[in-house]
Design a protein around this motif. Structure first.
Motif, PDB file in Angstrom:
ATOM      1  N   ALA A  45       0.851  -1.189   0.000  1.00 47.44           N
ATOM      2  CA  ALA A  45       0.000   0.000   0.000  1.00 47.44           C
ATOM      3  C   ALA A  45       0.885   1.237   0.000  1.00 47.44           C
ATOM      4  N   GLY A  46       0.586   2.159  -0.887  1.00 46.34           N
ATOM      5  CA  GLY A  46       1.310   3.427  -0.946  1.00 46.34           C
ATOM      6  C   GLY A  46       0.358   4.578  -0.709  1.00 46.34           C
ATOM      7  N   ALA A  47       0.885   5.683  -0.197  1.00 42.52           N
ATOM      8  CA  ALA A  47       0.085   6.887   0.013  1.00 42.52           C
ATOM      9  C   ALA A  47       0.790   8.065  -0.629  1.00 42.52           C
ATOM     10  N   VAL A  48       0.015   8.878  -1.338  1.00 42.78           N
ATOM     11  CA  VAL A  48       0.516  10.100  -1.963  1.00 42.78           C
ATOM     12  C   VAL A  48       0.040  11.277  -1.130  1.00 42.78           C
ATOM     13  N   VAL A  49       0.992  12.060  -0.618  1.00 46.95           N
ATOM     14  CA  VAL A  49       0.674  13.201   0.241  1.00 46.95           C
ATOM     15  C   VAL A  49       1.358  14.434  -0.323  1.00 46.95           C
ATOM     16  N   GLY A  50       0.641  15.547  -0.335  1.00 46.86           N
ATOM     17  CA  GLY A  50       1.230  16.797  -0.814  1.00 46.86           C
ATOM     18  C   GLY A  50       0.302  17.950  -0.530  1.00 46.86           C
ATOM     19  N   PRO A  51       0.754  19.168  -0.772  1.00 50.28           N
ATOM     20  CA  PRO A  51      -0.069  20.353  -0.485  1.00 50.28           C
ATOM     21  C   PRO A  51      -1.328  20.388  -1.346  1.00 50.28           C
ATOM     22  N   SER A  52      -2.328  21.079  -0.864  1.00 53.22           N
ATOM     23  CA  SER A  52      -3.584  21.205  -1.590  1.00 53.22           C
ATOM     24  C   SER A  52      -3.340  21.812  -2.973  1.00 53.22           C
ATOM     25  N   GLU A 195      -3.143   9.687   8.518  1.00 54.70           N
ATOM     26  CA  GLU A 195      -3.884   8.693   7.738  1.00 54.70           C
ATOM     27  C   GLU A 195      -2.932   7.901   6.845  1.00 54.70           C
ATOM     28  N   ALA A 196      -2.022   8.600   6.183  1.00 54.38           N
ATOM     29  CA  ALA A 196      -1.062   7.939   5.308  1.00 54.38           C
ATOM     30  C   ALA A 196      -0.182   6.964   6.085  1.00 54.38           C
ATOM     31  N   ILE A 197       0.292   7.383   7.248  1.00 60.60           N
ATOM     32  CA  ILE A 197       1.171   6.539   8.056  1.00 60.60           C
ATOM     33  C   ILE A 197       0.441   5.306   8.560  1.00 60.60           C
ATOM     34  N   ALA A 198      -0.842   5.460   8.903  1.00 61.27           N
ATOM     35  CA  ALA A 198      -1.622   4.330   9.417  1.00 61.27           C
ATOM     36  C   ALA A 198      -1.938   3.304   8.332  1.00 61.27           C
ATOM     37  N   LEU A 199      -1.979   3.719   7.055  1.00 60.56           N
ATOM     38  CA  LEU A 199      -2.430   2.836   5.987  1.00 60.56           C
ATOM     39  C   LEU A 199      -1.325   2.328   5.069  1.00 60.56           C
ATOM     40  N   ALA A 200      -0.229   3.049   4.964  1.00 62.53           N
ATOM     41  CA  ALA A 200       0.716   2.782   3.871  1.00 62.53           C
ATOM     42  C   ALA A 200       1.964   2.019   4.322  1.00 62.53           C
ATOM     43  N   ASP A 201       2.539   1.294   3.362  1.00 63.91           N
ATOM     44  CA  ASP A 201       3.883   0.728   3.510  1.00 63.91           C
ATOM     45  C   ASP A 201       4.928   1.703   2.980  1.00 63.91           C
ATOM     46  N   ARG A 202       4.502   2.568   2.070  1.00 60.64           N
ATOM     47  CA  ARG A 202       5.413   3.528   1.439  1.00 60.64           C
ATOM     48  C   ARG A 202       4.658   4.823   1.202  1.00 60.64           C
ATOM     49  N   ILE A 203       5.276   5.958   1.554  1.00 62.08           N
ATOM     50  CA  ILE A 203       4.641   7.261   1.394  1.00 62.08           C
ATOM     51  C   ILE A 203       5.432   8.081   0.386  1.00 62.08           C
ATOM     52  N   PHE A 204       4.715   8.642  -0.580  1.00 64.63           N
ATOM     53  CA  PHE A 204       5.316   9.495  -1.591  1.00 64.63           C
ATOM     54  C   PHE A 204       4.929  10.937  -1.281  1.00 64.63           C
ATOM     55  N   LEU A 205       5.912  11.777  -0.985  1.00 57.67           N
ATOM     56  CA  LEU A 205       5.672  13.167  -0.624  1.00 57.67           C
ATOM     57  C   LEU A 205       5.880  14.038  -1.858  1.00 57.67           C
ATOM     58  N   LEU A 206       4.862  14.840  -2.186  1.00 58.10           N
ATOM     59  CA  LEU A 206       4.902  15.648  -3.398  1.00 58.10           C
ATOM     60  C   LEU A 206       5.216  17.106  -3.096  1.00 58.10           C
ATOM     61  N   SER A 207       5.874  17.742  -4.047  1.00 58.02           N
ATOM     62  CA  SER A 207       6.157  19.175  -3.990  1.00 58.02           C
ATOM     63  C   SER A 207       4.922  19.958  -4.389  1.00 58.02           C
ATOM     64  N   PRO A 208       4.938  21.279  -4.185  1.00 58.11           N
ATOM     65  CA  PRO A 208       3.904  22.117  -4.803  1.00 58.11           C
ATOM     66  C   PRO A 208       3.958  21.984  -6.324  1.00 58.11           C
ATOM     67  N   ARG A 209       2.903  22.442  -7.000  1.00 58.47           N
ATOM     68  CA  ARG A 209       2.806  22.355  -8.461  1.00 58.47           C
ATOM     69  C   ARG A 209       3.924  23.138  -9.138  1.00 58.47           C
ATOM     70  N   PRO A 210       4.511  22.573 -10.200  1.00 64.64           N
ATOM     71  CA  PRO A 210       4.268  21.246 -10.770  1.00 64.64           C
ATOM     72  C   PRO A 210       4.860  20.154  -9.884  1.00 64.64           C
ATOM     73  N   ALA A 211       4.053  19.181  -9.552  1.00 68.15           N
ATOM     74  CA  ALA A 211       4.409  18.215  -8.520  1.00 68.15           C
ATOM     75  C   ALA A 211       5.418  17.183  -9.019  1.00 68.15           C
ATOM     76  N   HIS A 212       6.332  16.850  -8.129  1.00 67.62           N
ATOM     77  CA  HIS A 212       7.203  15.697  -8.291  1.00 67.62           C
ATOM     78  C   HIS A 212       7.417  15.111  -6.901  1.00 67.62           C
ATOM     79  N   VAL A 213       7.941  13.908  -6.846  1.00 66.38           N
ATOM     80  CA  VAL A 213       8.169  13.253  -5.559  1.00 66.38           C
ATOM     81  C   VAL A 213       9.447  13.811  -4.944  1.00 66.38           C
ATOM     82  N   VAL A 214       9.316  14.471  -3.789  1.00 68.04           N
ATOM     83  CA  VAL A 214      10.497  15.046  -3.134  1.00 68.04           C
ATOM     84  C   VAL A 214      11.147  14.058  -2.179  1.00 68.04           C
ATOM     85  N   GLU A 215      10.369  13.115  -1.674  1.00 66.00           N
ATOM     86  CA  GLU A 215      10.937  12.092  -0.791  1.00 66.00           C
ATOM     87  C   GLU A 215       9.980  10.904  -0.722  1.00 66.00           C
TER      88      GLU A 215
END
Length: 247
Positions: A45-52, A195-215
């Motif tokens: 399970a992965g979770a994508v998290v980033g700013p609105s 929520e992401a930490i409770a559900l995921a095995d891996r979390i993808f943290l996104l930058s502000p737009r234009p989004a990319h995975v920062v960590e």
């Protein structure tokens, strides 16, 4: 050009978006995603998290094949069968709970549908119509509908949004249990780190737009054994990475 295809077997979800543009009212392009790469191993399970507004839902729509206007590639696990839970339940209001599931998964047996309804405490609502359900119950029906199709990849777009704390916690725990039991490759979009930490095995943290995975954060501790201290440490690490991306 783009390529969205099943990878076959126990392959990971592999996403590489060179760029994805939206178009403003005046026709000018607005870059939503750029140089975004993520990989999620089969069964995790992965979770994508980033700013609105950074493009989380846009990314999910690309993976689901609802938008094919991008440059890059998306390789889906196994046979590419998808199950998706949208922010809004999107149930057919003129069909019962059970019929909403049957229509989405015509190959599912009555026994399989009954088992899903029981797992999500929906058995007593099987003959009810969507207008008779609370938002929490409707979200559970939407999840049951997605699972009934026996997906290779389950996509969840803000599955707990607009629920009060108790209902959100209950549905989160049900989702976590189903993820562990069914071992379906699952990608969750959320704005909520806890929520992401409770559900995921891996979390993808996104930058502000234009989004990319920062960590990318890998959570080695099984969901059932995640302590508050470990969760707080992970949340602090994630918040630091997101703050750095905004600078």
């Amino acid at each position: 050009m783009n390529d969205t295809s099943p990878a076959g077997g126990a392959a990971p979800l592999d996403v590489a978006i060179a760029h994805k543009d939206h178009h403003r009212a005046d026709g000018r392009p607005l870059r939503a995603l750029e140089d975004l790469r993520l990989a999620l191993p089969f069964g995790q399970a992965g979770a994508v998290v980033g700013p609105s507004g950074c493009g989380k839902t846009t990314l999910l729509r690309l993976i689901a094949g609802l938008d094919r206007e991008y440059t890059g590639h998306i390789h889906l696990p196994a046979h590419g069968r998808l199950g998706m839970v949208f922010q809004e339940p999107r149930l057919l209001p003129w069909r019962s709970v059970a019929d909403n599931i049957r229509i989405a998964a015509p190959e599912a047996t009555e026994e399989e549908i009954a088992a899903l309804l029981a797992q999500l405490s929906l058995a007593e609502h099987a003959t009810h119509f969507p207008g008779e359900l609370s938002l929490g119950l409707a979200r559970r029906v939407s999840l049951a509908r997605a699972l009934a199709a026996k997906p290779d990849l389950l996509l969840l777009d803000e599955p707990l949004v607009s629920l009060d704390a108790a209902l959100a916690r209950d549905l989160r725990d049900r989702i976590a249990t189903l993820i562990d039991e069914k071992r379906i490759t699952t990608l969750i979009v959320t704005h909520d780190l806890s929520e992401a930490i409770a559900l995921a095995d891996r979390i993808f943290l996104l930058s502000p737009r234009p989004a990319h995975v920062v960590e990318t954060l890998d959570i080695a501790t099984p969901r059932s054994k995640l302590t508050q201290d470990v969760a707080q440490t992970l949340e602090a690490q994630a918040r630091a990475a997101l703050a750095a991306a905004r600078q």
